[in-house]
Design a protein around this motif. Structure first.
Motif, PDB file in Angstrom:
ATOM      1  N   PRO A  78     127.362 -86.551  15.649  1.00  0.00           N
ATOM      2  CA  PRO A  78     126.022 -87.113  15.818  1.00  0.00           C
ATOM      3  C   PRO A  78     126.046 -88.394  16.650  1.00  0.00           C
ATOM      4  CG  PRO A  78     126.421 -86.489  13.526  1.00  0.00           C
ATOM      5  CD  PRO A  78     127.727 -86.370  14.245  1.00  0.00           C
ATOM      6  N   HIS A  79     125.077 -88.543  17.551  1.00  0.00           N
ATOM      7  CA  HIS A  79     125.006 -89.723  18.400  1.00  0.00           C
ATOM      8  C   HIS A  79     124.039 -90.754  17.831  1.00  0.00           C
ATOM      9  CE1 HIS A  79     127.486 -87.924  21.504  1.00  0.00           C
ATOM     10  NE2 HIS A  79     126.730 -86.857  21.498  1.00  0.00           N
ATOM     11  N   GLU A  80     123.228 -90.368  16.843  1.00  0.00           N
ATOM     12  CA  GLU A  80     122.260 -91.291  16.269  1.00  0.00           C
ATOM     13  C   GLU A  80     122.723 -91.741  14.896  1.00  0.00           C
ATOM     14  OE1 GLU A  80     118.399 -89.569  16.208  1.00  0.00           O
ATOM     15  OE2 GLU A  80     118.263 -89.338  18.383  1.00  0.00           O
ATOM     16  N   VAL A  81     122.459 -93.000  14.599  1.00  0.00           N
ATOM     17  CA  VAL A  81     122.792 -93.546  13.285  1.00  0.00           C
ATOM     18  C   VAL A  81     121.831 -92.944  12.266  1.00  0.00           C
ATOM     19  CG1 VAL A  81     123.007 -95.642  11.926  1.00  0.00           C
ATOM     20  CG2 VAL A  81     123.562 -95.675  14.365  1.00  0.00           C
ATOM     21  N   PRO A  82     122.335 -92.415  11.144  1.00  0.00           N
ATOM     22  CA  PRO A  82     121.427 -91.844  10.147  1.00  0.00           C
ATOM     23  C   PRO A  82     120.473 -92.904   9.608  1.00  0.00           C
ATOM     24  CG  PRO A  82     123.659 -92.080   9.262  1.00  0.00           C
ATOM     25  CD  PRO A  82     123.754 -92.334  10.733  1.00  0.00           C
ATOM     26  N   ASP A  83     119.250 -92.508   9.346  1.00  0.00           N
ATOM     27  CA  ASP A  83     118.249 -93.434   8.823  1.00  0.00           C
ATOM     28  C   ASP A  83     117.363 -92.684   7.843  1.00  0.00           C
ATOM     29  OD1 ASP A  83     116.628 -95.595   8.356  1.00  0.00           O
ATOM     30  OD2 ASP A  83     115.660 -95.580  10.329  1.00  0.00           O
ATOM     31  N   THR A  84     117.904 -92.448   6.649  1.00  0.00           N
ATOM     32  CA  THR A  84     117.194 -91.666   5.634  1.00  0.00           C
ATOM     33  C   THR A  84     116.284 -92.518   4.765  1.00  0.00           C
ATOM     34  OG1 THR A  84     118.962 -91.924   3.988  1.00  0.00           O
ATOM     35  CG2 THR A  84     119.145 -90.060   5.529  1.00  0.00           C
ATOM     36  N   GLY A  85     116.409 -93.827   4.882  1.00  0.00           N
ATOM     37  CA  GLY A  85     115.601 -94.707   4.048  1.00  0.00           C
ATOM     38  C   GLY A  85     116.336 -95.234   2.836  1.00  0.00           C
ATOM     39  N   SER A  86     117.584 -94.778   2.628  1.00  0.00           N
ATOM     40  CA  SER A  86     118.378 -95.283   1.508  1.00  0.00           C
ATOM     41  C   SER A  86     119.846 -95.334   1.911  1.00  0.00           C
ATOM     42  CB  SER A  86     118.223 -94.394   0.266  1.00  0.00           C
ATOM     43  OG  SER A  86     118.906 -93.158   0.448  1.00  0.00           O
ATOM     44  N   LEU A  87     120.592 -96.251   1.293  1.00  0.00           N
ATOM     45  CA  LEU A  87     122.020 -96.345   1.578  1.00  0.00           C
ATOM     46  C   LEU A  87     122.727 -95.065   1.179  1.00  0.00           C
ATOM     47  CD1 LEU A  87     124.531 -97.914   2.437  1.00  0.00           C
ATOM     48  CD2 LEU A  87     124.609 -98.912   0.129  1.00  0.00           C
ATOM     49  N   ARG A  88     122.384 -94.514   0.035  1.00  0.00           N
ATOM     50  CA  ARG A  88     123.031 -93.277  -0.410  1.00  0.00           C
ATOM     51  C   ARG A  88     122.824 -92.153   0.595  1.00  0.00           C
ATOM     52  NH1 ARG A  88     122.803 -88.357  -2.808  1.00  0.00           N
ATOM     53  NH2 ARG A  88     124.318 -87.977  -4.497  1.00  0.00           N
ATOM     54  N   GLY A  89     121.588 -91.957   1.007  1.00  0.00           N
ATOM     55  CA  GLY A  89     121.301 -90.887   1.957  1.00  0.00           C
ATOM     56  C   GLY A  89     122.020 -91.079   3.273  1.00  0.00           C
ATOM     57  N   ASP A  90     122.064 -92.322   3.744  1.00  0.00           N
ATOM     58  CA  ASP A  90     122.744 -92.594   5.014  1.00  0.00           C
ATOM     59  C   ASP A  90     124.242 -92.330   4.903  1.00  0.00           C
ATOM     60  OD1 ASP A  90     120.336 -93.292   6.077  1.00  0.00           O
ATOM     61  OD2 ASP A  90     120.698 -95.460   6.044  1.00  0.00           O
ATOM     62  N   LEU A  91     124.853 -92.724   3.795  1.00  0.00           N
ATOM     63  CA  LEU A  91     126.297 -92.508   3.620  1.00  0.00           C
ATOM     64  C   LEU A  91     126.624 -91.018   3.533  1.00  0.00           C
ATOM     65  CD1 LEU A  91     127.217 -95.350   1.088  1.00  0.00           C
ATOM     66  CD2 LEU A  91     127.696 -95.270   3.545  1.00  0.00           C
ATOM     67  N   VAL A  92     125.795 -90.264   2.826  1.00  0.00           N
ATOM     68  CA  VAL A  92     126.019 -88.816   2.731  1.00  0.00           C
ATOM     69  C   VAL A  92     125.908 -88.184   4.114  1.00  0.00           C
ATOM     70  CG1 VAL A  92     125.112 -86.642   1.830  1.00  0.00           C
ATOM     71  CG2 VAL A  92     125.284 -88.630   0.323  1.00  0.00           C
ATOM     72  N   ASP A  93     124.875 -88.543   4.863  1.00  0.00           N
ATOM     73  CA  ASP A  93     124.699 -87.984   6.209  1.00  0.00           C
ATOM     74  C   ASP A  93     125.855 -88.358   7.125  1.00  0.00           C
ATOM     75  OD1 ASP A  93     122.353 -86.782   5.551  1.00  0.00           O
ATOM     76  OD2 ASP A  93     121.124 -87.815   7.041  1.00  0.00           O
ATOM     77  N   MET A  94     126.340 -89.597   7.000  1.00  0.00           N
ATOM     78  CA  MET A  94     127.356 -90.087   7.919  1.00  0.00           C
ATOM     79  C   MET A  94     128.724 -89.477   7.644  1.00  0.00           C
ATOM     80  SD  MET A  94     127.959 -94.054   9.012  1.00  0.00           S
ATOM     81  CE  MET A  94     128.167 -94.586   7.312  1.00  0.00           C
ATOM     82  N   PHE A  95     129.051 -89.254   6.367  1.00  0.00           N
ATOM     83  CA  PHE A  95     130.399 -88.811   6.025  1.00  0.00           C
ATOM     84  C   PHE A  95     130.514 -87.314   5.732  1.00  0.00           C
ATOM     85  CE2 PHE A  95     130.755 -93.371   5.172  1.00  0.00           C
ATOM     86  CZ  PHE A  95     131.925 -93.646   5.860  1.00  0.00           C
ATOM     87  N   CYS A  96     129.397 -86.618   5.667  1.00  0.00           N
ATOM     88  CA  CYS A  96     129.432 -85.174   5.418  1.00  0.00           C
ATOM     89  C   CYS A  96     128.907 -84.437   6.653  1.00  0.00           C
ATOM     90  CB  CYS A  96     128.592 -84.808   4.201  1.00  0.00           C
ATOM     91  SG  CYS A  96     129.146 -85.597   2.670  1.00  0.00           S
ATOM     92  N   GLY A  97     129.469 -83.278   6.932  1.00  0.00           N
ATOM     93  CA  GLY A  97     129.008 -82.495   8.071  1.00  0.00           C
ATOM     94  C   GLY A  97     129.761 -82.822   9.340  1.00  0.00           C
ATOM     95  N   MET A  98     129.176 -82.473  10.479  1.00  0.00           N
ATOM     96  CA  MET A  98     129.831 -82.600  11.778  1.00  0.00           C
ATOM     97  C   MET A  98     130.218 -84.042  12.066  1.00  0.00           C
ATOM     98  SD  MET A  98     128.463 -81.385  15.535  1.00  0.00           S
ATOM     99  CE  MET A  98     127.129 -82.582  15.570  1.00  0.00           C
ATOM    100  N   GLY A  99     131.482 -84.242  12.405  1.00  0.00           N
ATOM    101  CA  GLY A  99     131.969 -85.571  12.719  1.00  0.00           C
ATOM    102  C   GLY A  99     132.316 -86.410  11.511  1.00  0.00           C
ATOM    103  N   GLY A 100     132.109 -85.881  10.311  1.00  0.00           N
ATOM    104  CA  GLY A 100     132.373 -86.637   9.096  1.00  0.00           C
ATOM    105  C   GLY A 100     133.663 -86.222   8.422  1.00  0.00           C
ATOM    106  N   LEU A 101     133.804 -86.647   7.174  1.00  0.00           N
ATOM    107  CA  LEU A 101     135.039 -86.377   6.445  1.00  0.00           C
ATOM    108  C   LEU A 101     135.169 -84.933   5.990  1.00  0.00           C
ATOM    109  CD1 LEU A 101     135.143 -89.629   4.273  1.00  0.00           C
ATOM    110  CD2 LEU A 101     136.502 -89.127   6.318  1.00  0.00           C
ATOM    111  N   THR A 102     134.076 -84.178   6.020  1.00  0.00           N
ATOM    112  CA  THR A 102     134.144 -82.759   5.665  1.00  0.00           C
ATOM    113  C   THR A 102     134.282 -81.860   6.898  1.00  0.00           C
ATOM    114  OG1 THR A 102     131.718 -82.596   5.647  1.00  0.00           O
ATOM    115  CG2 THR A 102     132.794 -83.107   3.555  1.00  0.00           C
ATOM    116  N   ASP A 103     134.373 -82.456   8.060  1.00  0.00           N
ATOM    117  CA  ASP A 103     134.550 -81.705   9.306  1.00  0.00           C
ATOM    118  C   ASP A 103     136.033 -81.331   9.426  1.00  0.00           C
ATOM    119  OD1 ASP A 103     134.953 -80.905  11.978  1.00  0.00           O
ATOM    120  OD2 ASP A 103     133.284 -82.134  12.677  1.00  0.00           O
ATOM    121  N   GLU A 104     136.369 -80.082   9.144  1.00  0.00           N
ATOM    122  CA  GLU A 104     137.770 -79.656   9.074  1.00  0.00           C
ATOM    123  C   GLU A 104     138.511 -79.894  10.390  1.00  0.00           C
ATOM    124  OE1 GLU A 104     138.109 -75.681   7.713  1.00  0.00           O
ATOM    125  OE2 GLU A 104     137.097 -76.045   5.792  1.00  0.00           O
TER     126      GLU A 104
END
Length: 221
Positions: A78-104
């Protein structure tokens, strides 16, 4: 017959590798990196995987480390910084999925360069500046937004807390052999990160009683 100057057929005027062809070579480098690791990666292996000549690679990248760094930086994320409105939501978006810690794929590639980081100071510096640097900048934006929303206590040392989530997950992955999952990352966020940074309400006693520093100041006055 000698080719005319500027014809583009001599080695000094051959066009640089760029565009789609460059990305094909970078993708091939990532494949070799994930399969063989940094130590066993060679320009020959990349050239074969990319169906290119070694001379083509050297016209664009003078060293293996330069090629690997460019390949790492080209990984799709992702090229955009996540902005879900909460720290929890942003951390989940940033570290899970493409480019994150779950990206094999990304984790496989990251694991392959661990030895290079420890052995090659120049590679380590370039890796931190060009690959880790942009990720750190994205993380800083997330945390700055959380602070502005009042989700983070004033006394939290972010230099300690911010690396905790990837540190825990990568420790379990590389040392314990446990693949990261979204569920585990959410557990770390909910049980460790958020409680560590949460703003704690002041107790009635502490709210009504001046601090010892204030009391001493009043005495001095």
């Amino acid at each position: 017959m000698t080719p005319p100057v500027g014809s583009g057929t001599d080695a000094g005027t051959r066009p640089r590798v760029e565009g789609d062809r460059e990305q094909e070579i970078l993708d091939a480098t990532l494949d070799v990196l994930a399969d063989l690791g940094y130590d066993r990666l060679t320009m020959d292996a990349v050239a074969q995987a990319a169906r290119a000549s070694k001379a083509t690679l050297y016209r664009r990248w003078s060293t293996k480390s330069a090629l690997v760094i460019d390949s790492l930086c080209s990984m799709k994320e992702p090229h955009e910084v996540p902005d879900t409105g909460s720290l929890r939501g942003d951390l989940v978006d940033m570290f899970c999925g493409m480019g994150g810690l779950t990206d094999e794929r990304q984790m496989a590639v990251l694991g392959s360069v661990i030895t290079a980081i420890g052995r090659d100071a120049d590679f380590a510096q370039a890796f931190r500046e060009q690959f880790i640097g942009p990720k750190a900048s994205m993380s800083n934006v997330v945390w700055e937004r959380a602070i502005s929303r009042g989700e983070v206590s004033d006394d939290v040392d972010l230099d300690v807390v911010v690396p905790a989530l990837p540190g825990i997950v990568l420790h379990r992955m590389f040392l314990l052999g446990e693949e990261p999952t979204t569920e585990f990352i959410e557990q770390v966020i909910d049980q460790i990160i958020l409680p560590a940074v949460a703003v704690r309400p002041a107790s009635p006693a502490s709210a009504s009683r001046p601090t010892s520093r204030t009391t001493q100041h009043e005495k001095d006055s």
